[in-house]
Design a protein around this motif. Structure first.
Motif, short mmCIF file in Angstrom:
data_model
loop_
_atom_site.label_atom_id
_atom_site.label_comp_id
_atom_site.label_asym_id
_atom_site.label_seq_id
_atom_site.Cartn_x
_atom_site.Cartn_y
_atom_site.Cartn_z
N GLU B 330 -2.71 1.26 -2.99
CA GLU B 330 -1.51 0.71 -3.60
C GLU B 330 -1.46 0.95 -5.12
O GLU B 330 -0.46 0.63 -5.77
N ARG B 391 -0.69 -4.89 -12.30
CA ARG B 391 0.66 -4.48 -12.65
C ARG B 391 0.57 -3.12 -13.35
O ARG B 391 -0.41 -2.87 -14.06
N GLY B 392 1.55 -2.26 -13.16
CA GLY B 392 1.53 -0.98 -13.84
C GLY B 392 2.49 0.01 -13.21
O GLY B 392 3.01 -0.23 -12.12
N PRO B 393 2.72 1.13 -13.90
CA PRO B 393 3.70 2.10 -13.43
C PRO B 393 3.24 2.90 -12.20
O PRO B 393 4.05 3.59 -11.60
N ALA B 394 1.95 2.79 -11.85
CA ALA B 394 1.47 3.48 -10.67
C ALA B 394 0.94 2.48 -9.64
O ALA B 394 0.05 2.77 -8.84
N VAL B 395 1.51 1.25 -9.69
CA VAL B 395 1.15 0.19 -8.75
C VAL B 395 2.37 -0.07 -7.86
O VAL B 395 3.50 -0.09 -8.34
N ALA B 396 2.11 -0.26 -6.56
CA ALA B 396 3.21 -0.46 -5.61
C ALA B 396 4.02 -1.70 -5.93
O ALA B 396 3.48 -2.71 -6.38
#
Lengths: 542, 542
Positions: B330, B391-396
């Motif tokens: 994820e 949390r982050g831009p490459a987290v689902a």
């Protein structure tokens, strides 16, 4: 179909948030304008940047407002940047080296509403503030004790102003395409042109700059950004540094060899970046004092082409790796860096320097090509030169207010105004400025190559090559030379020295001796003025 | 006010374009499924990926179509990825280690239209193809000479299929939020859940992974991704590698110690990544043969917690730096990496290993926190544990089809399902899976800590701690133990061994000896099954 990944806009405050959360104890050491060395941390800077944001908002500033800074590299300048960006306002770095009338023009064009100013530049602001219609407030980056008498209205000492905020504030959020910063280019002709960075471009640029094959920055580095924040974002170090949590050493207003050496030594700096002039002063200081650089690992050298002697000394005498780099204000600014691909990694000595003399290759996130006048891409053969064009997420797509539209292609490329060639290994080398290149019978002649060659003559102090009218060839090269004091080389001496070292048809048709070559405020040769001065020159070959 | 920076969407084809343009000569070396080592380059792969894209489009596939891959790490698999993404279709990596009925379920859920399949897995596809309603085409990753007889309809040998395209093709462009890839998680309970990566998340993840404080990848590295591309994108290496132009060494289907060693040695690999089991096999091979690792600099170890013995051997016996890491499908998958901040950089020996036993800290682009059951953030004190959220831009932000909505917060945090603590330095350590943690009188007990402690007993082969019903405390720990062959440790022996090494109230109330502990297809302890097995267990303390 869309990916199902989180919305996490690339906003600049996330850089300083990360610094605070993961590297809060890490030091920021500044040489203050007041004098002493001041030590702070990312946790402090983060808290104070929040106070700046809170205070700016209370004073009525908000999304899209331009807030200028006229300041050296210090922790306060960093705080101001993040505070300004954190409410969606736009930091606008002013270059104090410009003429006052240029600064007035730029501030009026940008409609700056406030300015954060170092003590150094308060007299300048006092002189010009009245001429900037939009300016409502002057915040002097000092405390009450050091606040000088001033005739300015609406002026406040930064620390007093900050004390009225408690920092209980949350960053504003907005689209990542929102403007974050602004910087005007000081062209040699025409009015300055404004570049407007976005939050997205700043964050992506920070990531690009830190990559192992770019600057290669780690939390274990101690970074000394000698290159000013007003010089194209300190080449991104004010953003990359906090992003990775490196210790920062801010030099304030002292850039002489002894002052830079002192910081390199006492703070155990591992990485630095500056223009060649600064390094020349440092190397001279080292040679005079016999001092060494045991902590420094890498220096990035850009702004103008790096003389081979600087590279040699850093690498051979001090075991410091040189990264030659090229960029532009319009590129945030990184364009290329001359780190070594594996094919070159084993090179040593002169063979290595031959590669390093080139400006390098672009990291992922920058694309480049060279084209002829008809926009045809030229081969990557290391000799065919053409206009250098670039593309990427941190490259300008327009100037503020729509100036200079001819520099932007329909297909999204920015014409850098530089002339360059690219070799088969992808390494680019600047050969000229497009407006300076000499066009002889439809072919291009690089003035930089001619100048570099001419200054190799022991009796030449400075040289500039320009094109002058020729009835057959359109233009032919004239070499304008300043002799070294007490030396009297003749035209024949110089041409003989150059003969055989460039193509026959590149050889200057004549040499003119002058007492002085005109320069811009930032030290570049004013070719426009020179061309004007020699516009009616009759070549002996015509 | 918007920034005036170029539109330059973060699209995955730009990664392979950059590899071709700047690193076209760099090698990709694959152990082919047919047997021999095959050498190719980024220029070749780029050209062949364009052919894949062109051929897929001609076969009627396009934006949003799911195209599965059931393949080992090879150059062909990489080409297929970029070809699929290059038309806006979605690569869907299938994990061949799952049970066939799970693969059928997943393919039907994703509605895969085609599958690229290695020779190894053709029998599997033959068995299940009929059950996948959406499947129209099977492309076998081999050439005509190696193409086996098959009963499948619509099957073609990859090289034949590719020969019908000439590569004169331009990548499609689309919004960077467009889906690029898909991967299903194999949970221990319930149906698999699909994660959908976007072009943006893949590109940002590639940048994040390559950073100096993450994997630190350079064009001078030779990367051996042992971790399969079907295991969460080979931890990003299939994207970071081309982005920076590193040489890639693809291990195909051979992951035993001797085969991995052969590649490390002959290809002079400098960087690799794999789960602990692979490294255990390699280290055993090295010990048996007395061989060394002169080229290898760094290994990333993740997928499950890395035993201290592996770290010790790599670092002390072979001078290879270990980077302990943690991530999830994820998360694309990187979450944290245990590289050393400057505060720890000077540590050596056991003190260094103490830090490295933790899973590390998140790079810029990943945020994390630990919370209690009421979503209150817990202190970073290295002992208070709670649910790990990221949390982050490459987290689902969701699973495909909306499964598992309870794992996604309103405020944008993803609940990893892991339990962890974070220390004052920002280093995170996983202590449990949330569903496995034992809740005794309202307090949590980490089963992983108990297990790690118990397996330290010389006569214990494997141990699992589970919570069983207790009328006073709700739950109390039961330790389930598999004895080593020929050994007969008693309950008292084991408890005595553990005594004093954990808090008194963490001590298991009982020890149960079993012949075998149940495992999932991917080798994890099936705690659910175990809890089921002991659901009526009466603790002696109750």
């Amino acid at each position: 179909m869309l990916g199902l990944m989180q919305e996490w806009p690339l906003l600049c405050h996330k850089l300083i948030d990360n610094a605070e959360r993961q590297h809060g104890v890490r030091e920021i050491v500044s040489r203050s304008i007041e004098g002493p060395i001041v030590r702070t941390t990312y946790a402090d800077i983060h808290r104070r940047a929040l106070k700046v944001a809170q205070r700016l908002e209370r004073d009525g500033y908000g999304l899209g407002d331009r807030i200028a800074t006229l300041a050296w590299n210090t922790a306060r300048h960093i705080e101001a940047w993040y505070g300004i960006m954190g409410i969606g306002a736009i930091y606008h770095t002013l270059n104090p080296r410009l003429f006052p009338e240029q600064i007035v023009w730029i501030m009026n064009h940008a409609e700056d509403k406030a300015v954060f100013v170092d003590l150094t530049f308060l007299p300048l602001i006092e002189k010009i503030a009245g001429a900037v219609k939009s300016l409502k407030q002057v915040i002097v980056l000092t405390d009450k004790a050091h606040m000088p008498q001033t005739t300015l209205p609406n002026v406040v000492a930064y620390e007093d102003w900050l004390d009225e905020a408690d920092g209980d504030f949350a960053w504003k959020t907005f689209d990542e395409g929102t403007a974050a910063g602004m910087c005007y280019t000081s062209g040699t002709t025409g009015d300055p042109k404004g570049v407007v960075y976005s939050h997205r471009s700043n964050v992506l640029h920070a990531m690009i700059a830190a990559m192992p094959d770019a600057m290669g920055l780690s939390s274990r580095d101690t970074i000394l950004p000698v290159v000013p924040m007003f010089h194209a974002n300190a080449w991104g170090l004010g953003q990359s540094g906090p992003m990775i949590g490196a210790k920062l050493v801010m030099p304030g207003c002292k850039m002489d060899g002894a002052s830079i050496y002192e910081l390199l030594d006492t703070e155990k700096v591992t990485f630095s970046a500056a223009v060649p002039t600064v390094w020349m002063m440092l190397l001279q200081h080292l040679e005079e004092t016999g001092k060494k650089l045991p902590h420094l690992n890498k220096v990035v050298i850009g702004g103008s082409s790096c003389p081979r002697a600087i590279m040699t000394k850093f690498q051979q005498n001090y075991d410091v790796q040189v990264i030659h780099a090229w960029g532009m204000t319009e590129m945030s600014p990184l364009g290329t860096l001359c780190t070594l691909k594996p094919d070159y990694a084993g090179l040593e000595g002169e063979a290595r320097l031959d590669v390093q003399q080139k400006q390098g290759y672009p990291p992922f996130g920058v694309e480049m090509k060279v084209t002829d006048d008809d926009n045809n891409a030229q081969p990557w053969d290391g000799k065919t030169f053409g206009r250098l064009k670039v593309r990427g997420p941190a490259v300008a797509r327009a100037y503020y207010g729509g100036a200079g539209p001819e520099q932007f292609d329909e297909d999204g490329w920015f014409d850098t105004g530089d002339v360059a060639h690219i070799d088969a290994g992808g390494y680019m080398q600047i050969t000229d400025r497009a407006k300076d290149v000499i066009k002889s019978g439809g072919e291009w002649i690089s003035t930089i190559d001619l100048e570099n060659l001419a200054v190799g003559h022991p009796d030449v102090a400075e040289a500039a090559a320009i094109g002058v009218h020729h009835s057959k060839w359109g233009e032919r090269p004239l070499l304008v030379v300043v002799r070294k004091p007490g030396k009297e080389p003749s035209k024949a001496d110089i041409l003989e020295f150059m003969d055989g070292k460039v193509a026959k048809w590149w050889m200057p048709d004549d040499v003119a001796f002058v007492g002085e070559i005109p320069h811009t405020a930032t030290g570049k040769i004013q070719k426009i003025t020179l061309r004007q001065q020699f516009k009616d020159y009759r070549l002996p070959t015509d």
